[in-house]
Design an enzyme around this catalytic site. Structure first.
Site, mmCIF file in Angstrom:
data_model
loop_
_atom_site.group_PDB
_atom_site.id
_atom_site.type_symbol
_atom_site.label_atom_id
_atom_site.label_comp_id
_atom_site.label_asym_id
_atom_site.label_seq_id
_atom_site.Cartn_x
_atom_site.Cartn_y
_atom_site.Cartn_z
ATOM 1 N N HIS A 27 0.864 -1.173 0.000
ATOM 2 C CA HIS A 27 0.000 0.000 0.000
ATOM 3 C C HIS A 27 0.907 1.232 0.000
ATOM 4 C CE1 HIS A 27 -3.835 2.055 1.816
ATOM 5 N NE2 HIS A 27 -3.253 2.790 0.899
ATOM 6 N N GLU A 73 -5.333 -0.638 -4.583
ATOM 7 C CA GLU A 73 -5.751 0.405 -5.532
ATOM 8 C C GLU A 73 -4.679 0.838 -6.533
ATOM 9 O OE1 GLU A 73 -7.425 3.768 -3.504
ATOM 10 O OE2 GLU A 73 -8.840 2.576 -2.387
ATOM 11 N N TYR A 217 -15.798 4.962 -3.502
ATOM 12 C CA TYR A 217 -15.765 6.290 -2.897
ATOM 13 C C TYR A 217 -17.006 7.123 -3.203
ATOM 14 C CZ TYR A 217 -10.933 5.370 -1.658
ATOM 15 O OH TYR A 217 -9.802 4.834 -1.113
#
Ligand code: NAG
Length: 243
Positions: A27, A73, A217
């Site tokens: 991440h 992501e 989101y």
């Protein structure tokens, strides 16, 4: 093997009783030495190092881990890192950066970094399946950044822009993992700036996930923007205005 910092952080997570552990291997925390040695995600050398790091994590913690996310992501982190330079390593080229960069090439680096990320993911998944999954019985996948796309109007061009936005944001990562190749619309628009998968790579990557993590989101309206002539990055290749 340069995984020590990441491993130290993992240890504090895996010992909480009663919690089903879901670990994200990467991440935005690439060890600086890999950046310095060969440019991190821009080099295919990352594939072997990421797999070695994953191997240590599977071996040391896999008996207590229910699910593994390889990379968090990549479809937004890579743009921040290599297109607009708002995240490390802060690479970009004019006129695409949010800041002035000393190094980078926004027209190609995001696509190269994504390609190596996908292959590193596939390699780690392949290792997990061969060496650990039968014994540890966990699942492994990837997470993508998500906003949903709605057409601003029902015009043909806005409907196509909506589809294109989904192909660029989700398909960039998920089409290779499910079908073994990038979406056609990306190949057409990005052309030779988009790396291609060899047959061997395509076979390795296809099907290399047990789950898809969706970090959702918000939703946005898509308005077609004509494809810019001249030099382009991902943000102009996608040719939509997000509203
Ligand atoms: C587009 O068409 C759909 C289906 O008829 C409708 O529900 C929607 O409200 C329309 N969108 C716009 C922006 O006009």
């Amino acid at each position: 093997m340069h995984a020590n910092n990441s491993l130290n952080r993992l240890v504090s997570v895996v010992f909480i009783p009663g919690i089903q552990v879901h670990i994200t291997l990467h991440h935005l925390d690439l060890p600086q030495i890999l950046e310095d040695e060969y440019g991190g995600w821009l080099s295919p050398r990352i594939i072997e190092d990421f797999t070695a790091y994953a191997d240590v994590c599977f071996r040391e913690f896999g008996d207590r881990v229910v699910s593994w996310t390889t990379v968090n992501e990549p479809n937004i982190g890579i743009l921040a890192s290599y297109d607009v330079a708002t995240f490390p390593p802060g690479r970009c080229s004019d006129p695409f950066g949010a800041t002035k960069c000393t190094a980078g090439d926004s027209t190609v680096e995001p696509y190269i970094a994504a390609h190596n990320t996908l292959m590193a993911h596939a390699s780690a998944v392949s290792l997990y399946r061969k060496k650990y999954q039968a014994m540890q019985k966990g699942v492994i996948g990837i997470s993508v950044y998500s906003f949903w796309s709605y057409p601003l109007t029902n015009s043909t061009v806005d409907l196509a822009a909506t589809r294109r936005c989904k192909d660029f944001f989700f398909g960039w990562i998920l089409d290779p993992l499910v079908f073994g190749d990038y979406p056609e619309v990306m190949k057409k628009i990005v052309g030779s700036r988009l790396p291609s998968f060899t047959e061997v790579q395509s076979e390795l990557i296809k099907g290399s996930l047990d789950f898809i993590g969706i970090n959702h989101y918000y939703s946005l309206y898509m308005n077609n923007r004509p494809l810019a002539t001249g030099v382009r990055d991902y943000g102009t290749d996608i040719s939509v205005s997000l509203g």
